[in-house]
Scaffold this motif. Sequence first.
Motif, PDB file in Angstrom:
ATOM      1  N   LYS A   1       0.839  -1.209   0.000  1.00 18.28           N
ATOM      2  CA  LYS A   1       0.000   0.000   0.000  1.00 18.28           C
ATOM      3  C   LYS A   1       0.870   1.253   0.000  1.00 18.28           C
ATOM      4  O   LYS A   1       0.611   2.195  -0.738  1.00 18.28           O
TER       5      LYS A   1
ATOM      6  N   SER B   1       3.871   1.545  -1.121  1.00 17.57           N
ATOM      7  CA  SER B   1       4.514   1.637  -2.429  1.00 17.57           C
ATOM      8  C   SER B   1       3.552   2.210  -3.461  1.00 17.57           C
ATOM      9  O   SER B   1       3.917   3.083  -4.244  1.00 17.57           O
ATOM     10  N   LYS B   2       2.308   1.750  -3.453  1.00 17.91           N
ATOM     11  CA  LYS B   2       1.302   2.260  -4.388  1.00 17.91           C
ATOM     12  C   LYS B   2       1.024   3.734  -4.124  1.00 17.91           C
ATOM     13  O   LYS B   2       0.924   4.530  -5.055  1.00 17.91           O
ATOM     14  N   ASP B   3       0.887   4.100  -2.834  1.00 20.02           N
ATOM     15  CA  ASP B   3       0.620   5.495  -2.469  1.00 20.02           C
ATOM     16  C   ASP B   3       1.758   6.399  -2.925  1.00 20.02           C
ATOM     17  O   ASP B   3       1.536   7.496  -3.423  1.00 20.02           O
ATOM     18  N   ARG B   4       2.981   5.917  -2.762  1.00 18.50           N
ATOM     19  CA  ARG B   4       4.143   6.711  -3.157  1.00 18.50           C
ATOM     20  C   ARG B   4       4.185   6.902  -4.673  1.00 18.50           C
ATOM     21  O   ARG B   4       4.446   7.993  -5.164  1.00 18.50           O
ATOM     22  N   LYS B   5       3.895   5.825  -5.408  1.00 19.44           N
ATOM     23  CA  LYS B   5       3.887   5.923  -6.869  1.00 19.44           C
ATOM     24  C   LYS B   5       2.810   6.887  -7.348  1.00 19.44           C
ATOM     25  O   LYS B   5       3.029   7.670  -8.265  1.00 19.44           O
ATOM     26  N   THR B   6       1.644   6.842  -6.704  1.00 17.38           N
ATOM     27  CA  THR B   6       0.564   7.767  -7.054  1.00 17.38           C
ATOM     28  C   THR B   6       0.985   9.197  -6.768  1.00 17.38           C
ATOM     29  O   THR B   6       0.773  10.095  -7.591  1.00 17.38           O
ATOM     30  N   ALA B   7       1.594   9.426  -5.617  1.00 17.75           N
ATOM     31  CA  ALA B   7       2.040  10.773  -5.261  1.00 17.75           C
ATOM     32  C   ALA B   7       3.098  11.261  -6.241  1.00 17.75           C
ATOM     33  O   ALA B   7       3.089  12.427  -6.647  1.00 17.75           O
ATOM     34  N   GLU B   8       4.006  10.378  -6.645  1.00 14.62           N
ATOM     35  CA  GLU B   8       5.041  10.778  -7.599  1.00 14.62           C
ATOM     36  C   GLU B   8       4.426  11.155  -8.941  1.00 14.62           C
ATOM     37  O   GLU B   8       4.875  12.085  -9.599  1.00 14.62           O
ATOM     38  N   LYS B   9       3.367  10.445  -9.345  1.00 12.91           N
ATOM     39  CA  LYS B   9       2.686  10.788 -10.596  1.00 12.91           C
ATOM     40  C   LYS B   9       2.026  12.164 -10.487  1.00 12.91           C
ATOM     41  O   LYS B   9       2.089  12.973 -11.402  1.00 12.91           O
ATOM     42  N   LEU B  10       1.379  12.396  -9.343  1.00 17.86           N
ATOM     43  CA  LEU B  10       0.677  13.662  -9.154  1.00 17.86           C
ATOM     44  C   LEU B  10       1.620  14.845  -9.003  1.00 17.86           C
ATOM     45  O   LEU B  10       1.354  15.933  -9.479  1.00 17.86           O
TER      46      LEU B  10
END
Length: 76
Positions: free
Chosen positions: A41, A43-52
Amino acid sequence: MESIKIKPETKKKLTEIAGMLEKKTGKRVSYDDVINYLIEKRSKDRKTAEKLFGIAKGVNLYEELLNGRKEDENSS
């Protein structure tokens, strides 16, 4: 298999998450499952934040905010 030491409060929180996951999946989960879920979770949250916020990578956003506010005050 290894063992780790955790505080009673941490075990309680892991148990609560385990209960949530068991309710969600309908299957019994272990503490290992819970820890892996939390790692995934994050890791997914971090990837989403990096995209945003990818455009602002390496930029101190707080400093940018303060500078923007100073500029606004000076132009008023």
